[in-house]
Motif scaffolding. Structure first.
Motif, PDB file in Angstrom:
ATOM      1  N   UNK A 411      -8.789  -6.943  -7.755  1.00  8.03           N
ATOM      2  CA  UNK A 411      -8.432  -5.534  -7.884  1.00  8.03           C
ATOM      3  C   UNK A 411      -8.466  -4.791  -6.549  1.00  8.03           C
ATOM      4  N   UNK A 412      -9.441  -5.092  -5.705  1.00 10.07           N
ATOM      5  CA  UNK A 412      -9.580  -4.360  -4.444  1.00 10.07           C
ATOM      6  C   UNK A 412      -8.342  -4.517  -3.565  1.00 10.07           C
ATOM      7  N   UNK A 419      -2.553   2.067  -1.796  1.00 10.91           N
ATOM      8  CA  UNK A 419      -2.820   3.114  -0.803  1.00 10.91           C
ATOM      9  C   UNK A 419      -1.808   3.071   0.337  1.00 10.91           C
ATOM     10  N   UNK A 420      -1.386   1.871   0.711  1.00 14.23           N
ATOM     11  CA  UNK A 420      -0.468   1.724   1.838  1.00 14.23           C
ATOM     12  C   UNK A 420       0.998   1.853   1.426  1.00 14.23           C
ATOM     13  N   UNK A 421       1.281   1.664   0.134  1.00 17.89           N
ATOM     14  CA  UNK A 421       2.660   1.830  -0.330  1.00 17.89           C
ATOM     15  C   UNK A 421       3.052   3.303  -0.446  1.00 17.89           C
ATOM     16  N   UNK A 422       2.102   4.167  -0.783  1.00 21.51           N
ATOM     17  CA  UNK A 422       2.427   5.568  -1.058  1.00 21.51           C
ATOM     18  C   UNK A 422       3.059   6.290   0.141  1.00 21.51           C
ATOM     19  N   UNK A 455      -0.401   7.135 -10.538  1.00 21.76           N
ATOM     20  CA  UNK A 455      -1.648   6.926 -11.290  1.00 21.76           C
ATOM     21  C   UNK A 455      -2.526   5.890 -10.585  1.00 21.76           C
ATOM     22  N   UNK A 456      -1.907   4.795 -10.151  1.00 24.08           N
ATOM     23  CA  UNK A 456      -2.656   3.763  -9.426  1.00 24.08           C
ATOM     24  C   UNK A 456      -3.212   4.297  -8.112  1.00 24.08           C
ATOM     25  N   UNK A 461      -7.751   5.856  -4.702  1.00 23.60           N
ATOM     26  CA  UNK A 461      -8.512   6.834  -3.916  1.00 23.60           C
ATOM     27  C   UNK A 461      -9.912   6.990  -4.504  1.00 23.60           C
ATOM     28  N   UNK A 462      -9.996   7.092  -5.837  1.00 22.83           N
ATOM     29  CA  UNK A 462     -11.295   7.226  -6.518  1.00 22.83           C
ATOM     30  C   UNK A 462     -12.168   6.005  -6.242  1.00 22.83           C
TER      31      UNK A 462
END
Length: 471
Positions: A411-412, A419-422, A455-456, A461-462
């Motif tokens: 998952x990590x 995070x890097x795709x956004x 959502x992902x 981030x959380x």
């Protein structure tokens, strides 16, 4: 310089050089640290089957759709639309760009073994001011080389590939001579690792994936190939050669020294093993060849990094300014873009002190989605074209391997990639708006995908926030 095309030998060397960078020289320690002999053999069997199916996917796509240039980006876009194509291109471009920064870092860490001492550190772990200056010089020398023509850069890479393969063959020959079956079987199940064989196998997956990144090299540069049919052949040849080298080096190492000893070695661990077999000269040979190897890989990966945004810009996935060739047929603005990003990353390495391992972690996480999409596209294409059963099987198995890698990574890694795709999605929307005459023109499927990614992203981030040690 010319706009010459690349032949089969140079294409194969590009694929091989891309895969054989720095990872192979540290492979004995990397694998011994996480797996015993049994898990190592199972891990290589899974990877070998999966990566061969992935390579065959490039081979069959190049036969079914020979008109498609650009590999990773073009295949994903053709199969699943503009947004998915961009995500594949962005993930691959980040993997390539961050990966080549890692090559520069490890090259100067290798040089540091000849210059540094306990009292004097010049290059350190490749993150000192001297390393930064040296790496920056190489960035722009390679920029100049590739700007002079892709064929010319590929020829330089061909020579370097022969240089880097020599110590690997030497190592394998000596390891066969020193190999002890009793030593190999001594820690068969890796009991000292305190986890079961299946967990050990999972732990080998990202290591084996990392050393095979670059398998797509011939497909990415397909527009520069003399013959389109060479693309698939070069891919399969490169995979088979690399697989034989990887398996031989890791398996034979466990028959030379105990797993615990290899696991505790500093990297490049091949240097320590070769020194054990032939004395102090072994460390020098491996370190020198490591430096040549990663610099050759830097050339080939820079070529890929420049090609992908150029292909994307032609379809509005990247900014229009990147859609430009110079007189030598090189995507020059895309090459400048890649060079400037690499230079910026080198500044970050200098300021943060990040090492090669941290860059490897980020880079590998970005290739998971693009590799899955290659198999998925071949499977979809084979159904549409009613292709032979073995082509359908190849696509299905390659896609299944891609899913397995995502699962094994955990998952990590998946959340890190989100995070890097956004940030890339923001670039895509800007480019799309520019390309479509101030309209986005997203279909319903793309809108749903953006919502899922959002959502992902919140989850990622959380998760990152909760994992911070606030001390």
């Amino acid at each position: 310089m010319s706009k010459g095309k690349i032949g089969l030998l140079s294409l194969t060397a590009l694929v091989l050089s891309s895969m054989i960078g720095s990872g192979i020289f540290s492979l004995p320690q990397n694998m011994a640290e996480v797996a015993g002999a049994e898990a190592l053999l199972i891990g290589w069997a899974i990877t070998g089957v999966g990566i061969i199916f992935l390579g065959l996917s490039f081979f069959f796509i190049s036969r079914l759709k020979p008109q498609l240039d650009g590999g990773i980006y073009t295949y994903a876009r053709e199969g699943f639309g503009d947004l998915v194509g961009f995500l594949s291109a962005w993930g691959y471009w980040l993997c390539a760009t961050i990966g080549i920064v890692g090559y520069l870092v490890v090259a100067f860490e290798g040089i540091g073994t000849f210059t540094d001492s306990a009292d004097y550190v010049l290059f350190g772990q490749g993150n000192t001011i001297a390393s930064f200056i040296g790496a920056s010089i190489i960035v722009w020398l390679v920029h100049w080389l590739i700007a002079g023509g892709v064929k010319e850069a590929a020829s330089v890479n061909l020579v370097a590939t022969f240089v880097k393969v020599f110590p690997l063959v030497l190592f394998i020959g000596l390891a066969i001579w020193y190999f002890s079956p009793e030593q190999f079987a001594q820690d068969w199940q890796g009991n000292g690792l305190n986890n079961n064989v299946s967990d050990q196998v999972k732990n080998t997956m990202l290591i084996t994936l990392w050393v095979f990144t670059g398998v797509e090299g011939a497909a990415v540069l397909s527009a520069h190939a003399k013959k389109r049919s060479d693309v698939g052949v070069a891919t399969v040849l490169g995979i088979v050669i690399a697989l034989v080298l990887y398996v031989a080096i890791t398996v034979l190492s466990l028959g030379v020294l105990p797993r615990e000893t290899i696991a505790s070695m500093s990297n490049p661990s091949m240097a320590g093993l070769l020194a054990h077999m032939m004395g102090g000269a072994g460390k020098w040979i491996i370190t020198l060849c490591l430096i040549v190897s990663v610099l050759a890989s830097y050339i080939s990966w820079t070529m890929y990094s420049a090609e992908v945004p150029y292909r994307g810009a032609k379809n509005g996935a990247f900014p229009r300014i990147l859609d430009k060739l110079n007189v030598n047929g090189t995507p020059i603005n895309s090459l400048w873009f890649t060079g400037l990003v690499v230079q910026f990353c080198l500044v970050l390495v200098l300021l943060t002190g990040k090492s090669y391992n941290a860059l490897l972690l980020i880079s590998t996480s970005m290739i998971l989605v693009p590799y899955f999409l290659i198999g998925a596209y071949l499977f979809k294409l084979s159904l549409q074209e009613n292709a032979a059963w073995y082509i359908k099987l190849t696509g299905f198995m390659a896609a299944l391997y891609g899913l397995w890698i995502v699962y094994a990574a955990g998952l990590d890694y998946l959340l890190l990639s989100v995070l890097l795709y956004v940030p890339g999605i923001g670039l895509f929307l800007y480019s799309r708006y520019q390309f479509k005459g101030k309209r986005f023109e997203l279909n319903n499927g793309e809108k749903v995908l953006l919502v899922i990614i959002a959502i992902l992203f919140v989850w990622a981030v959380y998760n990152s926030f909760n994992n911070v040690d606030w001390g």
